[in-house]
Design an enzyme around this catalytic site. Structure first.
Site, PDB file in Angstrom:
ATOM      1  N   ASP A  85      14.120 -20.135  29.169  1.00 17.81           N
ATOM      2  CA  ASP A  85      14.819 -20.674  30.335  1.00 17.81           C
ATOM      3  C   ASP A  85      15.129 -19.563  31.314  1.00 17.81           C
ATOM      4  OD1 ASP A  85      16.715 -19.609  28.453  1.00 17.81           O
ATOM      5  OD2 ASP A  85      18.324 -20.604  29.550  1.00 17.81           O
ATOM      6  N   GLU A 145      19.537 -19.774  26.581  1.00 14.91           N
ATOM      7  CA  GLU A 145      20.265 -18.497  26.502  1.00 14.91           C
ATOM      8  C   GLU A 145      21.074 -18.226  27.764  1.00 14.91           C
ATOM      9  OE1 GLU A 145      21.122 -14.248  27.039  1.00 14.91           O
ATOM     10  OE2 GLU A 145      19.820 -15.503  28.286  1.00 14.91           O
TER      11      GLU A 145
END
EC number: 3.4.17.11
Length: 379
Positions: A85, A145
């Site tokens: 991400d 994350e």
């Protein structure tokens, strides 16, 4: 490798990185994250690496577990951690298109950290056979994350508990491509004030202003910053009230904090929990949450660094160590479990989380070779 082979490797890595960056995968876009996971999996179709997808729910993408373990091998191994991400919202590619200017290759998420995953995964694909490494290799790629790893944390910790070492694909520090051996712990402080509404012109004296109350606590929290002890507290958001002619009955602030170790976290929590309302007619709620514990530099981490520095020399560069950083990563979780952890082993570049985010193409081949030497030789 000879210069021609290194150039060929660099070109191949560059093309793969561009493919990944041009498929945007913002943390909050579940469908985009799933498409990114599908792209990663599609590039493993010609590999004998084993792949497992773990569903983390409808709000995010899957966790990917890619490994070279034999079916009967349950030994603790080497854990590679990465996240696919990015912080950039959908559409950032239009503002920061993937392009090369001299040695710099630009694009959203290219430095933090799609290129780092590409480097490690490229090496792992070459070591797909279980007997190609001394220890089994488990690569874990998570989709959340940048937003705190709330969906993936329990899985990260389970994998870490079954590992000897953890190597993290976060980008190398911009100062000479340094790796990271220590990170501050991070968390949030939330203070909510509950006052009493009133007409601001007709019955002002009957109101109890929640925004005024919170203003005292903004200043108090900022004063908790202690640079000598390595503690920072920063009020990042404030919201409250309804309209300007109503005494506000509600207000809330959220502050970010960073602490260098568990002792300082406990000290800060004690200070925060002692916060009381200034106005006795207003009540406040105070919440202190340590999201990521501090990543401490231990003797075991230092020993791992020394070995990896030797592998870097084999690859043709010097692996230097960065000072403790205030930024956090999933390395905080693994280090807190006592697993020797080395972070910042991804691509060299600069300007993470900005529209100038880039990597240095000239360093890709040697950094990929570092991963190859490390995974093959670490025992």
């Amino acid at each position: 490798m000879n210069p021609d082979s290194m150039q060929e490797l660099s070109d191949s890595l560059r093309q793969q990185i561009i493919r990944w960056v041009e498929l945007e995968s913002p943390s909050h876009e579940a469908e985009d994250l799933r498409r990114m996971a599908d792209l990663i999996l599609s590039e493993l179709e010609d590999s004998t690496l084993r792949v497992e997808q773990i569903d983390l729910g409808p709000e995010t993408g899957p966790l990917l577990h890619i490994h070279n373990r034999a079916s009967t091998d349950t030994r603790p191994g080497i854990l590679i951690l990465g996240h696919y991400d990015t912080v950039h919202p959908r559409g950032t590619l239009e503002k920061n298109p993937c392009r090369q200017e001299d040695d710099k290759l630009y694009g959203p998420g290219i430095y933090d950290m799609k290129s780092g995953i590409v480097l490690a995964l490229s090496a792992l694909k070459e070591l797909a056979s279980p007997d190609a490494t001394h220890l089994p290799i488990d690569m874990v790629l998570v989709p959340d994350e940048e937003t705190g790893s709330h969906y993936s944390r329990e899985h990260i910790e389970l994998f870490a508990q079954k590992s000897v070492y953890t190597l993290v694909c976060e980008p190398a520090r911009a100062e000479e491509g340094r790796c990271v051996t220590a990170r501050k712990g991070t968390g949030n402080i939330v203070i909510t004030a509950h006052g009493r509404p009133a007409h601001a012109g007709v019955q002002h004296e009957k109101g109890r202003n929640a925004i005024e109350e919170i203003a005292h606590h903004v200043l108090a929290l900022e004063k908790l910053t202690d640079y000598e002890r390595g503690i920072t507290v920063s009020v990042g958001t404030i919201k409250g009230g309804t309209t300007s002619n109503v005494v506000p009955a509600w207000c809330q602030i959220v502050a970010d904090f960073r602490v260098p170790n568990a002792e300082m976290a406990e000290r800060l929590e004690s200070q925060v929990q002692n916060i009381k309302a200034v106005n006795p007619d207003i009540t406040i709620d105070v919440a202190f949450t340590l999201n990521r514990p501090a990543m401490a530099r231990t003797d075991a981490t230092a020993a791992l660094l020394e070995r990896c520095q030797a592998f870097a020399q084999q690859a043709g560069f010097e692996l230097k160590e960065a000072p403790m950083t205030g930024g956090a990563s999933d390395a905080n979780f693994t280090a807190a479990l006592g697993i020797p952890t080395l972070d910042g082993l991804g691509a060299d570049g600069n300007s993470a989380h900005t529209l100038r985010e880039h990597i240095l193409v000239s360093t890709l081949a040697e950094r990929r070779q570092f991963w190859l030497h490390t995974l093959a030789q670490l025992d």
